[in-house]
Design a protein around this motif. Sequence first.
Motif, PDB file in Angstrom:
ATOM      1  N   GLY A 180       0.838  -1.198   0.000  1.00 37.49           N
ATOM      2  CA  GLY A 180       0.000   0.000   0.000  1.00 37.49           C
ATOM      3  C   GLY A 180       0.872   1.247   0.000  1.00 37.49           C
ATOM      4  N   ARG A 181       0.237   2.369   0.255  1.00 40.36           N
ATOM      5  CA  ARG A 181       0.992   3.621   0.181  1.00 40.36           C
ATOM      6  C   ARG A 181       0.855   4.371   1.504  1.00 40.36           C
ATOM      7  N   ILE A 182       1.992   4.779   2.069  1.00 34.68           N
ATOM      8  CA  ILE A 182       1.967   5.617   3.275  1.00 34.68           C
ATOM      9  C   ILE A 182       2.803   6.852   2.960  1.00 34.68           C
ATOM     10  N   SER A 183       2.177   7.999   2.973  1.00 32.38           N
ATOM     11  CA  SER A 183       2.939   9.189   2.605  1.00 32.38           C
ATOM     12  C   SER A 183       3.001  10.185   3.751  1.00 32.38           C
ATOM     13  N   LEU A 184       4.135  10.872   3.808  1.00 31.42           N
ATOM     14  CA  LEU A 184       4.347  11.950   4.770  1.00 31.42           C
ATOM     15  C   LEU A 184       4.487  13.221   3.951  1.00 31.42           C
ATOM     16  N   ASP A 185       3.604  14.162   4.160  1.00 33.91           N
ATOM     17  CA  ASP A 185       3.600  15.379   3.340  1.00 33.91           C
ATOM     18  C   ASP A 185       3.665  15.027   1.858  1.00 33.91           C
ATOM     19  N   ASP A 186       2.839  14.086   1.448  1.00 34.93           N
ATOM     20  CA  ASP A 186       2.695  13.690   0.040  1.00 34.93           C
ATOM     21  C   ASP A 186       3.833  12.859  -0.527  1.00 34.93           C
ATOM     22  N   LYS A 187       4.859  12.588   0.279  1.00 37.06           N
ATOM     23  CA  LYS A 187       5.972  11.772  -0.215  1.00 37.06           C
ATOM     24  C   LYS A 187       5.829  10.355   0.334  1.00 37.06           C
ATOM     25  N   ASN A 188       5.816   9.367  -0.561  1.00 36.59           N
ATOM     26  CA  ASN A 188       5.693   7.981  -0.127  1.00 36.59           C
ATOM     27  C   ASN A 188       6.936   7.570   0.660  1.00 36.59           C
ATOM     28  N   ILE A 189       6.736   7.202   1.928  1.00 40.88           N
ATOM     29  CA  ILE A 189       7.897   6.883   2.767  1.00 40.88           C
ATOM     30  C   ILE A 189       8.501   5.531   2.409  1.00 40.88           C
ATOM     31  N   TYR A 190       7.822   4.761   1.587  1.00 42.41           N
ATOM     32  CA  TYR A 190       8.375   3.468   1.161  1.00 42.41           C
ATOM     33  C   TYR A 190       9.071   3.563  -0.200  1.00 42.41           C
ATOM     34  N   ASP A 191       9.179   4.773  -0.761  1.00 42.27           N
ATOM     35  CA  ASP A 191       9.934   4.927  -2.010  1.00 42.27           C
ATOM     36  C   ASP A 191      11.381   4.503  -1.809  1.00 42.27           C
TER      37      ASP A 191
END
Lengths: 294, 225
Positions: free
Chosen positions: A106-117
């Motif tokens: 899935g996708r988890i983002s902090l301030d719109d940035k995916n933290i799993y990138d």
Amino acid sequence: MKEFTPETEPENSSGHPHTDKTDAGLVPKDDRRTVGEKTVENPRMRCEHVNVYYNHGEKKAINDVSLDIGRNEVIAMIGPSGCGKSTFLRALNRMNDTIEGCRVEGRISLDDKNIYDKDVDVVPLRAQVGMVFQKPNPFPKSIYDNVAYGAKIHGLVQNSSETDELVEMSLKRAGLWEEVKDRLDQPGTGLSGGQQQRLCIARTIAVSPEVILMDEPCSALDPIATAIIEDLIDELKQEYSIAIVTHSMQQASRISQRTAYFHMGDLIEIGPTDQIFLNPLHQLTQDYITGRFG
Amino acid sequence: MQNHIVKSFDEEIEHLKSEIITMAKACSSQLEKSVIALHRMDKDLAAKVVKDDRKINDFQREIEDNAVRYLAKRQPMAIDLRYLLSAMKISYELERVGDNAENIAAAVRSMAETISSEAIDSIVDMAGICKIMLHDLIDAFSELDTDKSIAVWKRDTDINARFLQVKSLVVQEAQANGGCFLHDGYQLIHMARCCERVGDHLKNIAEDIHYIATGDPDIRQAMNS
Ligand SMILES: Nc1ncnc2c1ncn2[C@@H]1O[C@H](COP(=O)(O)OP(=O)(O)OP(=O)(O)O)[C@@H](O)[C@H]1O
Ligand SMILES: [Mg+2]
């Protein structure tokens, strides 16, 4: 004279447990789709369709959970033991990465940035999204170094006077300064449980986080130390987003603005805390918070 | 309301429930006696109703004390919280029902024994509707049945209609009988007014039951949907 209706005994409905009965207007137990508003406007963190697996996919601990964490809010995560609260919390700063066989989808983002990138470095991420644990875990170092350590590693301070300032400021914000300012060189482990927990909070604050995750931070504390931490959480939300796991319904209702109820890996209900505790929408939520058999 | 993991909490809620039902029955009986006293012009019975109102007040205090104690002890959430808060409110409404029965009885004591008025039957009628409503409310409360509480809520209009009926009846009779009817006519309107107020309190109880069951403080919305 008019006739009165005779006195009849009202039927007594007690003594028949209807465990599978759904109360008026509630979503029934077997419907596991999330009820309530998952999103907020302009969130600090956004989780979309998050699954977390352990044991190389053998065990699914979090099932398709989507929710936002707002700016300057305290969101409480509640639910029975083993429902996946800690697992979900750890996914928010990639602490699960260190667990062998654990996978996050899935996708988890902090301030719109995916933290799993791929290009995300977890060391600064864990400063941005700090974590305070159930058991206070100060480093076996002085009070001063406990606070200064992370800031030094992250290059947030250039010299000793800047470090002094940061240590003082962080301890003040954590409400610990007055109690320890004369013994900064003494070991952090020599403090009381409540003081150690505030030291860990000071340590987390010192690295300028955006989000603070707390996993049952008061479960080992007495009511006074708990009240001090709760007051601190209230203060901290002016600057940070806070996600807190707690087993105390009273604590969740005292300190949070939104509450998320987890059940066996599903996010069952999320919404304004007042609503969850006065007027929940899902039968499972009601059974849990009122202490009924599930 | 059952199935708490902590069984003693089930017992406390059960206790509170039975106290409220007992109080509701006592109020129903007070109301019944007050209009029997009216119908028979039985001043001794009226005096007894006035005297027994103390018992209704004691019920209320007891229920309130228990609800406060359970609130402090259990720190309940959701439906349990709504239940304990509403139990206090219901006991207050019932206490007001009792006061109105007492007022009817007190009025009987001040009236001429020779009175004859068609309004008396209508007042007895009003009290009869209140009794049925109260009986249905006991069911609705026992089962947290929102349909039943909505039905009770709607019946209040019957009572209001009858109140207007009594008023015009009394005015007619006063015109026919002249000055000697004034005091008793006033008492009759006052009694009808008391029944009308009882209807309002029962309506409030219907709302409280609906709130416990659904968390929705506005019963009107539920009726519209
Ligand atoms: N490292 C791990 N390896 C395998 N399974 C795990 C691991 N950690 C947790 N689990 C399992 O995942 C599920 C969720 O656990 P988690 O610790 O997130 O629950 P929790 O809601 O935090 O419970 P508690 O309230 O007891 O802390 C549980 O079934 C647990 O056994
Ligand atoms: Mg946990």
